[in-house]
Motif scaffolding. Structure first.
Motif, PDB file in Angstrom:
ATOM      1  N   MET A   1       1.008  -0.080  28.608  1.00 26.93           N
ATOM      2  CA  MET A   1       1.583   0.176  27.287  1.00 26.93           C
ATOM      3  C   MET A   1       1.945   1.654  27.158  1.00 26.93           C
ATOM      4  O   MET A   1       1.324   2.517  27.739  1.00 26.93           O
ATOM      5  N   ASN A   2       2.983   1.941  26.351  1.00 27.43           N
ATOM      6  CA  ASN A   2       3.327   3.334  26.119  1.00 27.43           C
ATOM      7  C   ASN A   2       2.440   3.886  25.009  1.00 27.43           C
ATOM      8  O   ASN A   2       1.606   3.204  24.451  1.00 27.43           O
ATOM      9  N   ASN A   3       2.627   5.176  24.673  1.00 24.17           N
ATOM     10  CA  ASN A   3       1.771   5.826  23.690  1.00 24.17           C
ATOM     11  C   ASN A   3       2.317   5.747  22.273  1.00 24.17           C
ATOM     12  O   ASN A   3       1.743   6.326  21.352  1.00 24.17           O
ATOM     13  N   VAL A   4       3.451   5.087  22.078  1.00 21.93           N
ATOM     14  CA  VAL A   4       4.009   4.923  20.749  1.00 21.93           C
ATOM     15  C   VAL A   4       3.138   3.952  19.967  1.00 21.93           C
ATOM     16  O   VAL A   4       2.810   2.873  20.438  1.00 21.93           O
ATOM     17  N   LYS A   5       2.741   4.356  18.767  1.00 20.41           N
ATOM     18  CA  LYS A   5       1.865   3.507  17.974  1.00 20.41           C
ATOM     19  C   LYS A   5       2.638   2.340  17.356  1.00 20.41           C
ATOM     20  O   LYS A   5       3.756   2.511  16.877  1.00 20.41           O
ATOM     21  N   SER A   6       2.023   1.166  17.381  1.00 20.96           N
ATOM     22  CA  SER A   6       2.583   0.025  16.678  1.00 20.96           C
ATOM     23  C   SER A   6       2.310   0.194  15.194  1.00 20.96           C
ATOM     24  O   SER A   6       1.238   0.648  14.791  1.00 20.96           O
ATOM     25  N   LYS A   7       3.276  -0.185  14.381  1.00 21.46           N
ATOM     26  CA  LYS A   7       3.152  -0.035  12.937  1.00 21.46           C
ATOM     27  C   LYS A   7       2.844  -1.383  12.279  1.00 21.46           C
ATOM     28  O   LYS A   7       3.466  -2.395  12.600  1.00 21.46           O
ATOM     29  N   VAL A   8       1.900  -1.352  11.375  1.00 23.51           N
ATOM     30  CA  VAL A   8       1.557  -2.521  10.572  1.00 23.51           C
ATOM     31  C   VAL A   8       1.647  -2.114   9.111  1.00 23.51           C
ATOM     32  O   VAL A   8       1.015  -1.135   8.694  1.00 23.51           O
ATOM     33  N   ALA A   9       2.443  -2.845   8.344  1.00 22.37           N
ATOM     34  CA  ALA A   9       2.537  -2.590   6.909  1.00 22.37           C
ATOM     35  C   ALA A   9       1.518  -3.460   6.192  1.00 22.37           C
ATOM     36  O   ALA A   9       1.423  -4.657   6.449  1.00 22.37           O
ATOM     37  N   LEU A  10       0.736  -2.846   5.300  1.00 23.07           N
ATOM     38  CA  LEU A  10      -0.264  -3.568   4.516  1.00 23.07           C
ATOM     39  C   LEU A  10      -0.042  -3.270   3.045  1.00 23.07           C
ATOM     40  O   LEU A  10      -0.042  -2.113   2.630  1.00 23.07           O
ATOM     41  N   VAL A  11       0.170  -4.340   2.279  1.00 23.58           N
ATOM     42  CA  VAL A  11       0.406  -4.192   0.841  1.00 23.58           C
ATOM     43  C   VAL A  11      -0.575  -5.083   0.095  1.00 23.58           C
ATOM     44  O   VAL A  11      -0.796  -6.236   0.481  1.00 23.58           O
ATOM     45  N   ARG A  12      -1.159  -4.563  -0.949  1.00 22.51           N
ATOM     46  CA  ARG A  12      -2.079  -5.349  -1.764  1.00 22.51           C
ATOM     47  C   ARG A  12      -1.302  -6.384  -2.580  1.00 22.51           C
ATOM     48  O   ARG A  12      -0.244  -6.100  -3.146  1.00 22.51           O
ATOM     49  N   CYS A  13      -1.855  -7.611  -2.634  1.00 25.80           N
ATOM     50  CA  CYS A  13      -1.231  -8.691  -3.393  1.00 25.80           C
ATOM     51  C   CYS A  13      -2.363  -9.584  -3.892  1.00 25.80           C
ATOM     52  O   CYS A  13      -3.088 -10.173  -3.087  1.00 25.80           O
ATOM     53  N   PHE A  14      -2.516  -9.709  -5.203  1.00 33.90           N
ATOM     54  CA  PHE A  14      -3.705 -10.325  -5.773  1.00 33.90           C
ATOM     55  C   PHE A  14      -3.513 -11.762  -6.264  1.00 33.90           C
ATOM     56  O   PHE A  14      -4.460 -12.364  -6.759  1.00 33.90           O
ATOM     57  N   SER A  15      -2.322 -12.283  -6.121  1.00 30.42           N
ATOM     58  CA  SER A  15      -2.098 -13.667  -6.530  1.00 30.42           C
ATOM     59  C   SER A  15      -0.868 -14.213  -5.821  1.00 30.42           C
ATOM     60  O   SER A  15      -0.128 -13.466  -5.167  1.00 30.42           O
ATOM     61  N   TYR A  16      -0.663 -15.520  -5.971  1.00 29.02           N
ATOM     62  CA  TYR A  16       0.531 -16.157  -5.418  1.00 29.02           C
ATOM     63  C   TYR A  16       1.617 -16.326  -6.478  1.00 29.02           C
ATOM     64  O   TYR A  16       2.531 -17.137  -6.311  1.00 29.02           O
ATOM     65  N   GLN A  17       1.530 -15.557  -7.564  1.00 23.72           N
ATOM     66  CA  GLN A  17       2.634 -15.531  -8.513  1.00 23.72           C
ATOM     67  C   GLN A  17       3.881 -15.045  -7.768  1.00 23.72           C
ATOM     68  O   GLN A  17       3.850 -14.001  -7.106  1.00 23.72           O
ATOM     69  N   GLN A  18       4.964 -15.814  -7.878  1.00 29.64           N
ATOM     70  CA  GLN A  18       6.124 -15.561  -7.032  1.00 29.64           C
ATOM     71  C   GLN A  18       6.641 -14.127  -7.125  1.00 29.64           C
ATOM     72  O   GLN A  18       6.949 -13.489  -6.115  1.00 29.64           O
ATOM     73  N   GLU A  19       6.702 -13.608  -8.327  1.00 30.46           N
ATOM     74  CA  GLU A  19       7.217 -12.249  -8.503  1.00 30.46           C
ATOM     75  C   GLU A  19       6.321 -11.221  -7.820  1.00 30.46           C
ATOM     76  O   GLU A  19       6.824 -10.279  -7.181  1.00 30.46           O
ATOM     77  N   GLU A  20       5.021 -11.385  -7.933  1.00 25.09           N
ATOM     78  CA  GLU A  20       4.095 -10.441  -7.307  1.00 25.09           C
ATOM     79  C   GLU A  20       4.216 -10.492  -5.783  1.00 25.09           C
ATOM     80  O   GLU A  20       4.203  -9.453  -5.111  1.00 25.09           O
ATOM     81  N   VAL A  21       4.325 -11.692  -5.221  1.00 21.51           N
ATOM     82  CA  VAL A  21       4.470 -11.824  -3.769  1.00 21.51           C
ATOM     83  C   VAL A  21       5.775 -11.183  -3.307  1.00 21.51           C
ATOM     84  O   VAL A  21       5.810 -10.474  -2.288  1.00 21.51           O
ATOM     85  N   GLU A  22       6.846 -11.409  -4.043  1.00 25.88           N
ATOM     86  CA  GLU A  22       8.148 -10.832  -3.666  1.00 25.88           C
ATOM     87  C   GLU A  22       8.110  -9.307  -3.709  1.00 25.88           C
ATOM     88  O   GLU A  22       8.672  -8.637  -2.831  1.00 25.88           O
ATOM     89  N   GLN A  23       7.446  -8.759  -4.710  1.00 24.22           N
ATOM     90  CA  GLN A  23       7.349  -7.299  -4.804  1.00 24.22           C
ATOM     91  C   GLN A  23       6.524  -6.725  -3.658  1.00 24.22           C
ATOM     92  O   GLN A  23       6.879  -5.688  -3.080  1.00 24.22           O
ATOM     93  N   ALA A  24       5.431  -7.411  -3.309  1.00 27.95           N
ATOM     94  CA  ALA A  24       4.595  -6.952  -2.205  1.00 27.95           C
ATOM     95  C   ALA A  24       5.364  -7.011  -0.892  1.00 27.95           C
ATOM     96  O   ALA A  24       5.303  -6.075  -0.077  1.00 27.95           O
ATOM     97  N   LEU A  25       6.089  -8.093  -0.687  1.00 23.48           N
ATOM     98  CA  LEU A  25       6.876  -8.228   0.542  1.00 23.48           C
ATOM     99  C   LEU A  25       7.943  -7.141   0.624  1.00 23.48           C
ATOM    100  O   LEU A  25       8.148  -6.541   1.688  1.00 23.48           O
ATOM    101  N   ALA A  26       8.609  -6.861  -0.495  1.00 28.99           N
ATOM    102  CA  ALA A  26       9.653  -5.824  -0.512  1.00 28.99           C
ATOM    103  C   ALA A  26       9.079  -4.462  -0.113  1.00 28.99           C
ATOM    104  O   ALA A  26       9.707  -3.698   0.636  1.00 28.99           O
TER     105      ALA A  26
END
Length: 431
Positions: A1-26
């Motif tokens: 493997m090379n030394n470039v770090k893999s990136k992981v995006a983590l966003v808090r999301c506290f419910s499956y309300q559609q609008e909240e999930v869409e905002q977290a994904l964005a």
């Protein structure tokens, strides 16, 4: 493997309300630079000698049919444009209510599909190969709420009811039988679920690609690759072959305990994204206080060049963090997952004790209804489990400890237990 770090995006999301999930994904997509940047990213380089370094030959006239020849390193890495044919590949293990946290929640699936369409990627299909090959994919998708979400977006189901054999010179596998839609697509969006797994400890991004394998061949793979390590090598081979272009993990409500179907839903309140499935699963591990090196799919994934669990940068709303920092800030140390060091033949002087140190599936007779789904799921020739007197019973002399029976039991009537000796031998076992 090379030394470039893999990136992981983590966003808090506290419910499956559609609008909240869409905002977290964005937010998560923005952390990774948006779809155009994500889809143009190069996959991590495999180490010398791995299957990913080998050449691919393909019949141009049969390109869309997925007819392969030679020893492929993977399906062609086509340039992704807004006209590209993309698959949304959720976890559709079984016909269960989405609130049971067994399958990808339809709100997450809907958010990913909608975001793609709004970005101009409209040539979309979806599908998965469920755990029970006797049930049509559409029926499983309908029960899980995924079909309704797809219908709302106008996304049709792809061909996951037929398969084509593909040759592959991998570390463990020499071929796969892939669903035809996988072969026809230009790219796969892996929309996975955060869950425990009896064979591999967890199932997340790496393991979810197993649904690209067609029907009954999944059970056959458990028989061919019967140990956690060989199965993980096969999963790494499969990831090199199909190489999804983006992984989105539904961790809003995860499954702990007796996963991947019979566990307990528990809120983790996160949505995570990455182009590196090993890194994504490693961050999952840190969130639940599990050493990533104890997960065979992480180890094989890194060894075989799929990704890394060593060089990771986590992008959050509070800035860049290490996986360890994320685990301390957002994690759940009490999450019920197998943290013990499994017997791997290291105790050579007492190898005769191996049968007593292994875990095994056990039937909860009060819950068993004798439906026979566990029998159909068993990949062993001659079957290691049968229904007798209205209850499932094991022949442990045949059992290969693949836990397909436990995975597919709809009644939560099969659990996996360790002997007292095994628990005593393992100081890290959580009694």
């Amino acid at each position: 493997m090379n030394n470039v770090k893999s990136k992981v995006a983590l966003v808090r999301c506290f419910s499956y309300q559609q609008e909240e999930v869409e905002q977290a994904l964005a937010k998560g997509l923005a952390f990774l630079g948006g779809f155009s940047n994500i889809f143009s990213a190069k996959p991590p380089a495999a180490s010398s000698g791995d299957a990913a370094d080998r050449s691919l030959t393909r019949d141009p006239e049969a390109d869309r049919a997925g007819v392969m020849s030679g020893e492929p390193a993977g399906l062609p890495r086509r340039q992704i444009t807004t006209e590209s044919r993309l698959i949304l590949k959720p976890n559709l293990l079984a016909k269960t209510d989405p609130d049971k946290a067994c399958t990808t929640h339809p709100a997450v699936f809907h958010a990913v599909g909608k975001a793609l369409q709004e970005a101009g990627y409209t040539n979309l299909k979806y599908g998965d190969s469920p755990g029970n090959p006797m049930i049509r994919v559409e029926k499983v998708a309908e029960e899980c709420g995924i079909k309704q979400a797809a219908d709302d977006l106008g996304i049709p189901m792809g061909d996951f009811e037929h398969g084509t054999q593909v040759g592959f010179a991998g570390r463990a596998a020499d071929h796969f039988v892939l669903c035809n839609e996988v072969l026809a697509a230009d790219g796969i969006i892996n929309v996975c679920k955060m869950k425990t797994h009896q064979l591999e400890r967890i199932t997340g991004a790496m393991k979810n690609t197993f649904g690209c394998v067609f029907g009954i061949n999944k059970g056959a793979s458990h028989a061919r690759f019967a140990t956690a390590e060989t199965f993980a090598k096969m999963i790494a081979d499969l990831n090199l072959l199909v190489h999804p272009i983006l992984h989105v993990m539904d961790g809003v409500v995860a499954m702990e305990g007796n996963g991947p179907q019979s566990g307990t839903p528990t809120p983790m309140n996160v949505l995570m994204l990455s182009t590196d499935p090993v890194a994504l699963d490693a961050v999952f591990c840190h969130l639940v206080n599990l050493d990533p090196e104890l997960v065979p799919t992480n180890v094989s994934g890194m060894e075989q060049g799929v990704g890394t669990f060593a060089e990771i940068e986590v992008l959050t709303e509070e800035g860049r963090m290490t996986p360890e920092e994320v685990g301390k800030k957002y994690g759940n140390k009490k999450f019920n997952v197998q943290r013990s060091k499994e017997f791997r033949g290291a105790l050579k002087p007492v190898r005769f004790l191996k049968p007593f140190l292994e875990k095994k599936p056990v039937v909860k007779r009060k819950k068993c209804v004798g439906c026979g789904i566990c029998v159909r799921a068993c990949p062993v020739e001659g079957k290691a489990i049968e229904v007798s007197g209205g209850k499932a019973e094991y022949d442990y002399s045949k059992c290969i400890k693949c836990y397909c029976c436990q995975e597919m039991c709809p009644e939560e009537a099969i659990t996996v237990k360790k002997s007292l000796l095994a628990r005593i031998a393992d100081r890290r076992w959580r009694l």
